[in-house]
Design a protein around this motif. Structure first.
Motif, PDB file in Angstrom:
ATOM      1  N   GLY A  95      39.392  13.242   1.793  1.00  0.00           N
ATOM      2  CA  GLY A  95      40.080  12.367   0.849  1.00  0.00           C
ATOM      3  C   GLY A  95      40.037  12.888  -0.577  1.00  0.00           C
ATOM      4  O   GLY A  95      39.416  13.914  -0.876  1.00  0.00           O
ATOM      5  N   GLU A 121      46.027   8.434   0.582  1.00  0.00           N
ATOM      6  CA  GLU A 121      45.612   7.803  -0.665  1.00  0.00           C
ATOM      7  C   GLU A 121      46.619   8.094  -1.776  1.00  0.00           C
ATOM      8  O   GLU A 121      46.921   7.222  -2.604  1.00  0.00           O
ATOM      9  N   ASP A 146      47.852   4.467  -2.394  1.00  0.00           N
ATOM     10  CA  ASP A 146      47.121   3.912  -3.540  1.00  0.00           C
ATOM     11  C   ASP A 146      47.849   4.138  -4.854  1.00  0.00           C
ATOM     12  O   ASP A 146      47.788   3.282  -5.757  1.00  0.00           O
ATOM     13  N   TRP A 196      41.841   1.584  -9.324  1.00  0.00           N
ATOM     14  CA  TRP A 196      41.639   2.661  -8.348  1.00  0.00           C
ATOM     15  C   TRP A 196      40.146   2.946  -8.217  1.00  0.00           C
ATOM     16  O   TRP A 196      39.409   2.969  -9.210  1.00  0.00           O
TER      17      TRP A 196
END
Length: 367
Positions: free
Chosen positions: A118, A272, A276, A288
């Motif tokens: 990630g 992500e 996000d 975040w």
């Protein structure tokens, strides 16, 4: 109003001339070898290798003018080699010639094995390891960060999470407010933002589940769709225009070489990035988190330079001009320059402007 009818003789003459030029280009292509269009040739040394990530330090080309070393952090979607495409169109060489101690992180080639890697792994893991190696090698207490495109988001997040390790932060062509493209009047800008927002969360989950990565070929096709006419005609219009000029022809091929070498994007990081940020816009909304820690923009207390391209159709200027009043520093500068997303680094007009602007800004804040 009637359109003029082309003269058949002139048209036939132009077609014949074009065919002759294309045939000559095909013959020329047969004589060109990979070494003739080599990119990223500025000498550098490997300092650190961890997993698929490599940290390089460029060899100096002139006397040091800025004491704090600079780390270039490029996007996962493209390769850092764009900053060193060729000798006379190289941000790397420009910075080195101006006396910068320059370093770069190479993310390597993600694969399905990186399905669960990630953004926090890149920011709190790899970037932090690179910063530690730079400080250990040079004796510096802090580093300067130069983040480009997605790399700009990574460096901004790192500066928010580890402000004591960053002397100055520079971002270039970086998306910050992922919904600000809705303010743009130009419909040709912000297509990727619009496309991503129209995907469902399940669409993105399924895409990464199937592929394990966000494929480079897929993103390359998507970027080509942003300029469909130019993408469709560059080999039968743009290339014949430069075939007679060997230097321009090789420049054209170097750019094509970079475009064709688009790496895959690690799976979890891609999710992500798309969900996000592009969809939920968490960065600019200060909501975040990475690794359970808040990416609080108010924690960015060092000087910040934000460079954007006025004609950028991938990262519209409005999505970059978004940090004023949101950081924990009063030393915030925005610099809008002519050119597009890639043209900011490789166009003839931008050569020297970007590098000189960065070094001038850094010199005034050097310790």
């Amino acid at each position: 109003m009637s359109l003029p009818i082309p003269n058949a003789t002139e048209l036939a003459r132009e077609v014949a001339a074009l065919n002759t030029k294309v045939a000559a280009g095909v013959e020329k292509l047969r004589t060109i070898r990979d070494d003739d269009v080599e990119i990223a040739t500025t000498p550098k040394d490997e300092i650190l290798r961890t997993d698929k990530v490599t940290l390089y330090r460029y060899r100096p080309l002139s006397e040091r003018t800025v004491s704090t070393p600079v780390l270039v952090v490029y996007s996962l979607i493209g390769r850092y080699t764009m900053t060193d495409l060729q000798e006379d169109r190289s941000l790397v060489r420009n910075l080195l010639n101006l006396g910068i101690d320059l370093w770069v992180v190479d993310w390597g080639n993600a694969s399905r094995a990186d399905r669960w890697v990630g953004i926090d792994d890149y920011v709190s893991g790899y970037i932090d390891e690179c910063v530690a190696a730079m400080c250990e090698t040079t004796g510096a207490d802090k580093v300067n960060l130069l983040g480009i495109c997605e790399g700009g988001v990574f460096t901004l997040a790192y500066a928010a999470l580890e402000p004591d390790k960053v002397q100055n932060l520079i971002m270039a062509i970086t998306p910050l407010d992922f919904h600000a493209d809705e303010q743009e009047d130009d419909p040709g800008k912000g297509f990727i933002n619009l496309w991503t927002r129209n995907l469902s969360k399940e669409d993105i989950d399924k895409m990464i589940e199937v592929w394990g990565v966000l494929p480079g070929e897929f993103m390359g096709a998507l970027f080509a769709m942003l300029t469909p006419v130019r993408s469709a005609t560059k080999y039968n219009l743009d290339m014949p225009d430069v075939i007679d000029d060997e230097k321009k022809f090789l420049n054209f091929l170097r750019m094509e070489k970079w475009l064709s070498d688009r790496p895959d994007h690690a799976g979890q990081a891609a999710k992500e990035w798309l969900q996000d940020l592009y969809q939920e816009n968490r960065l600019i909304n200060n909501s975040w988190q990475l690794g359970g820690r808040d990416v609080d923009l108010r924690a960015v207390t060092m000087p910040v330079l934000n460079i954007y391209a006025l004609a950028d159709h991938i990262i519209p200027p409005a999505t970059s001009r978004a940090l004023s009043g949101k950081l924990g520093t009063d030393d915030y500068t925005e610099l809008g320059l002519p050119g597009g997303h890639i043209g900011l680094f490789v166009s003839t007009k931008s050569q020297g402007i970007v590098g000189e602007g960065i070094v001038d800004w850094l010199s005034k804040r050097d310790v």
